[in-house]
Design an enzyme around this catalytic site. Structure first.
Site, PDB file in Angstrom:
ATOM      1  N   ARG A 133       0.858  -1.181   0.000  1.00 47.03           N
ATOM      2  CA  ARG A 133       0.000   0.000   0.000  1.00 47.03           C
ATOM      3  C   ARG A 133       0.894   1.230   0.000  1.00 47.03           C
ATOM      4  O   ARG A 133       1.974   1.245   0.600  1.00 47.03           O
ATOM      5  CB  ARG A 133      -0.922   0.032   1.238  1.00 47.03           C
ATOM      6  N   GLU A 171      -4.389   6.595  -4.540  1.00 49.99           N
ATOM      7  CA  GLU A 171      -4.321   5.390  -5.370  1.00 49.99           C
ATOM      8  C   GLU A 171      -4.180   5.763  -6.845  1.00 49.99           C
ATOM      9  O   GLU A 171      -3.381   5.151  -7.567  1.00 49.99           O
ATOM     10  CB  GLU A 171      -5.583   4.548  -5.150  1.00 49.99           C
ATOM     11  N   HIS A 197      -1.976  -0.513  -9.604  1.00 50.67           N
ATOM     12  CA  HIS A 197      -2.437  -1.489  -8.615  1.00 50.67           C
ATOM     13  C   HIS A 197      -2.981  -2.741  -9.305  1.00 50.67           C
ATOM     14  O   HIS A 197      -4.108  -3.187  -9.038  1.00 50.67           O
ATOM     15  CB  HIS A 197      -3.497  -0.881  -7.697  1.00 50.67           C
TER      16      HIS A 197
END
Length: 327
Positions: A238, A266, A285
Site C-alpha cells: 500500500r 491510489e 495497482h
C-alpha cells in the site's frame, strides 16, 4: 460483490462447481443488503460467497440472516465486510488471499530480477545512443543478479512466496518482520535483520507488510536516504507504507529507482512526476489478480464451499485473533 465483477470472476468451471454443491443462483448478486430482495434472500442464506464490493455484514445483516454460518471470500482482505459482529456470531470465515498473493509475488520477482539487471538504466542508455556501438560490459560492470542483496519487508503470504521464488537465484536474502525470529527467517531462506540494516544493505527493497496504523510511513525519509545509490524500491503493498514525498525527492535526483504498483492517492494526479520519470515503473495497482488470474480466486472459493458442504474445515481459514496484524 460488485455486480459487474461476477462475470469476470467466475468462469464456467467455477460456476458449475459452486452450483453442484450448493443451492446457489449465479444470477443473484447482491451489492446492498438493505433491499427487500436482499432481506428475503438473507433469511434463507447459510453461506455468503463474497468478493470486492461486499457491503459490511453488521448486526442488522446478521439479524436478517439467522441461518448464516460462513463467509467465503473470493478475494483478499476480509476487513471491509467481516465485522466484529460476525466474529461474535462465531461465523466461519475463509479468504482467497493466498490465491491473490501468487500474482503479486510473481510481479515482484520479475521486478527484482529486472532491477538487478539495471534494465531501466540500460533502456534509457540504449535509447539515447540509438545505434552507436557501446561496450555494455564495461559500462555496467555491477549489473546482474549474482550475489545481489534483496531485502524483504514483511513475511506475509506474499513476502514468503517471494522468498520462495527468489531462493534459486543466487541472491542474498534479508528479511525484516517483527513476528519472525532468526530461526524462522532462516527456514525461509533469509537472514533476519532490523529495518535500518535491511534498507542500508539491500540492492532491492521490496515491501510486503500490511497497512496498519503502525506501518504508516514504515519506510521513511531516513530509510530512503540510507539506501545505496542505484538501489530499487518495490512497493506492491500500500502506498501509505512509504513516505512518498521523500521517495519522489530521491527519484527526482536519480539516485534511486522504483517499481510502484501502489501510491497515495491510489490514482495519482495528472501532474505527478512519477508518470514520467525514466527510473520509475508505475502500474495502476494490478500486481494482484488481473484478468484470467481472477479465476484462481473463484476456484479457491469453490473449493472451500465444497469443503463446507462436506462437513470439512476450511483449508484457508481466517481467524479473529489474526485480523489485527494482516492486510
Amino acid at each position: 460483490m460488485h455486480r459487474e465483477l461476477t462475470a469476470r470472476l467466475f468462469d464456467e468451471r467455477s460456476t458449475a462447481r459452486l452450483t453442484e454443491v450448493a443451492d446457489l443462483d449465479p444470477a443473484l448478486v447482491l451489492d446492498d443488503f438493505g433491499t427487500e430482495e436482499a432481506r428475503a434472500v438473507l433469511a434463507e442464506t447459510e453461506v455468503i460467497v463474497s468478493s470486492w464490493g461486499c457491503p459490511a455484514i453488521d448486526e442488522s445483516v446478521l439479524a436478517a440472516a439467522p441461518r448464516l454460518r460462513a463467509v467465503i471470500h473470493a478475494a483478499g482482505s476480509i476487513k471491509h465486510h467481516v465485522t466484529d459482529a460476525c466474529w461474535r456470531r462465531g461465523l466461519l470465515v475463509t479468504s482467497a488471499a493466498w490465491a491473490n498473493a501468487l500474482p503479486v509475488a510473481e510481479y515482484t520477482v520479475a521486478a527484482v530480477l529486472l532491477a538487478n539487471k539495471q534494465v531501466l538504466r540500460l533502456r534509457e542508455d540504449y535509447r539515447a545512443r540509438r545505434g552507436v556501438p557501446h561496450d555494455w560490459q564495461r559500462g555496467y560492470p555491477d549489473a546482474g543478479n549474482y550475489r545481489r542483496t534483496v531485502g524483504i519487508v514483511g513475511a506475509s503470504r506474499i513476502g514468503r512466496r517471494v522468498l520462495e521464488l527468489l531462493r534459486p537465484h543466487d541472491l542474498d536474502l534479508l528479511l525484516h518482520d517483527p513476528y519472525v525470529d532468526a530461526a524462522g527467517a532462516a527456514a525461509l531462506g533469509a537472514r533476519a535483520v532490523g529495518l535500518d540494516e535491511l534498507c542500508a544493505a539491500s540492492d532491492v527493497v521490496s515491501i510486503h507488510a500490511p497497512e496498519l496504523p503502525a506501518t504508516h510511513h514504515l519506510i521513511d525519509a531516513r530509510h530512503l536516504a540510507s539506501m545505496r545509490d542505484g538501489a530499487t524500491l518495490i512497493n506492491t503493498s500500500r502506498g501509505s507504507l512509504v513516505d512518498q514525498r521523500a521517495l519522489v525527492g530521491e527519484l527526482l535526483s536519480g539516485r534511486l529507482d522504483a517499481v510502484l504498483d501502489v501510491t497515495v492517492p491510489e490514482v495519482l494526479p495528472a501532474d505527478s512526476p512519477l508518470y514520467d520519470l525514466p527510473n520509475v515503473v508505475l502500474t495502476p495497482h494490478i500486481a494482484g489478480s488481473l484478468g484470467r488470474e481472477l479465476h484462481r480466486m473463484a476456484a479457491a472459493a469453490a473449493d472451500e464451499l465444497a469443503r463446507y458442504a462436506a462437513g470439512q474445515p476450511f483449508a484457508h481459514p481466517v481467524r479473529a485473533e489474526d485480523v489485527h496484524r494482516t492486510a
